[in-house]
Enzyme design. Structure first.
Site, mmCIF file in Angstrom:
data_model
loop_
_atom_site.group_PDB
_atom_site.id
_atom_site.type_symbol
_atom_site.label_atom_id
_atom_site.label_comp_id
_atom_site.label_asym_id
_atom_site.label_seq_id
_atom_site.Cartn_x
_atom_site.Cartn_y
_atom_site.Cartn_z
ATOM 1 N N HIS A 346 0.834 -1.206 0.000
ATOM 2 C CA HIS A 346 0.000 0.000 0.000
ATOM 3 C C HIS A 346 0.869 1.256 0.000
ATOM 4 O O HIS A 346 2.082 1.216 0.298
ATOM 5 C CB HIS A 346 -0.963 0.019 1.190
ATOM 6 N N CYS A 364 3.241 -4.630 6.800
ATOM 7 C CA CYS A 364 2.905 -4.399 5.389
ATOM 8 C C CYS A 364 4.145 -3.988 4.605
ATOM 9 O O CYS A 364 5.173 -3.605 5.175
ATOM 10 C CB CYS A 364 1.851 -3.298 5.271
#
Length: 417
Positions: A346, A364
């Site tokens: 992301h 992440c």
């Protein structure tokens, strides 16, 4: 008185015998009313042999109960051919069927209903046209409960080379072997593969490949869950058949290294993008239940699960209290989901200066907004992302972790092996 020779008398006797035999033969060809005798055939010797009557056999037989509605009704004629067959439900509605080319077997082609009564009436004729009839009445099973299969792959979609075939049942399956027998995967070109149960409700299928290999690009896949009429144990029966078809697209594999903090994306074997990133900062923290939570990006083969333009990320979703120094609550752009517990590619513009330099996330893979947007636009569900160099691992149940299991271990998860 003249004497007749023996020869002469023999001629007279012979003539009389011949006349009597002719009369007998004529009598044998007529029953007195000018009609051929039913049930006999001339044997050429002045007599007839009866032709056996045809017989009719019906499955299920009369009085059978708890019949599976998925099993066909079969009517067979022996010593003749079927003339008529009628299969009706209690309301008198006809159930369709097909007659074999030799007219000896009729098979229902329409599935029956659960907890219903049916009647069969059939006639067959032998070689002389004599008719024989047969009847049967039976009832189908009344299930204690139903289960419906949900095919997770979308019909008509195109997926990446890592996409597993996925079936989810809305009830726990007592007899996994019976359920698995009702599931079929057809591919073009033909590829060997196997089902493997992830838990009591989810079963996946993947092709047999060497380590590091996946679906061949361009494969056409059809999945059929023919569960209606299937007894899956403990009174649980299949509710409805389901079927989907999809295609495997280009091979896209992203390889991220915790050592270099770069992720290279390959399309059909050639590098098309090189992205610096910041991964999980490492270590562990305790959630509010006392469990250790990893802050590493897990190593192993992950499969793109979904793409989300905006993602609401909050540490409370994985048990971190709001007053914890590691707590967060924010919206991020261009999310590419990799695991079920919230590992994404992301956009992370707040730490872009650390991309390619230092790990700073909670697990992440943080990218620049431009690179995250590129991934969002060019990756698709089923594409592969491989992370290397961290102590945390991708497991079978952490997203679509199917490719992290050896083939031998995968096959052991099948109820039919």
């Amino acid at each position: 008185m003249p004497r007749h020779s023996w020869r002469g008398r023999a001629r007279i006797v012979t003539a009389l015998m011949a006349t009597g035999l002719a009369a007998t033969m004529l009598a044998g060809c007529n029953n007195g009313d000018g009609k051929a005798s039913a049930g006999s055939k001339d044997d050429g010797l002045g007599g007839g042999k009866p032709v056996p009557a045809a017989t009719v056999a019906i499955t299920p037989t009369t009085g059978t109960s708890k019949v599976s509605p998925g099993e066909p009704v079969v009517v067979k004629a022996t010593g003749g051919t079927l003339a008529t067959v009628s299969l009706t439900n209690a309301a008198g509605k006809q159930v369709s069927g097909t007659l074999s080319a030799d007219k000896k077997t009729w098979t229902s082609s329409e599935k029956l209903g659960y907890d219903k009564k049916y009647a069969v009436a059939a006639t067959a004729t032998n070689a002389d046209g004599r008719k024989t009839s047969g009847k049967s009445s039976f009832s189908t099973v009344k299930p204690g409960n139903f289960t419906l299969p949900y095919l997770r792959n979308g019909n008509g979609k195109t997926y990446g080379v890592g996409e597993p075939v996925m079936v989810h049942f809305d009830e726990k399956i007592p007899d996994k072997a019976a359920a698995e027998k009702a599931l079929k995967v057809t591919t073009s070109p033909s590829i060997e593969g196997s089902w493997s149960w992830i838990n009591d409700q989810d079963v996946h299928w993947r092709p047999k490949t060497d380590a590091g290999k996946y679906w061949p690009a361009g494969t056409k896949v059809t999945v059929a869950a023919d569960v209606y009429g299937v007894n899956m144990g403990k009174g649980l029966w299949g509710q409805e058949d389901r079927k989907v078809s999809f295609t495997i697209g280009d091979q896209i594999i992203a390889k991220a290294s915790n050592k270099s903090l770069h992720m290279k994306i390959y399309k059909n074997g050639s590098v098309v993008k090189d992205m610096p990133f910041s991964g999980g900062k490492g270590g562990y923290i305790q959630d509010k239940y006392g469990n250790n939570v990893s802050l590493w990006t897990p190593s192993g083969t992950m499969v793109v699960m979904d793409l989300e333009r905006k993602v609401h990320m909050t540490s409370s979703s994985w048990g971190i209290a709001k007053n914890n120094p590691q707590a967060y609550d924010l919206w991020v752009d261009y999310g590419t989901r990799l695991t079920g517990d919230g590992i994404y590619l992301h956009a992370a513009p707040w730490n872009e200066g650390l991309h390619g330099v230092q790990n700073d996330s909670h697990g992440c893979i943080n990218l620049s907004t431009a690179d995250a947007e590129w991934a969002y636009e060019h990756l698709k569900p089923g594409d592969i992302v491989i992370m290397s160099g961290t102590p945390d691992k991708v497991t079978l149940t952490r997203g679509y972790g199917d490719w992290n299991v050896s083939w031998d271990q995968w096959v052991k998860g099948s109820a039919l092996h």
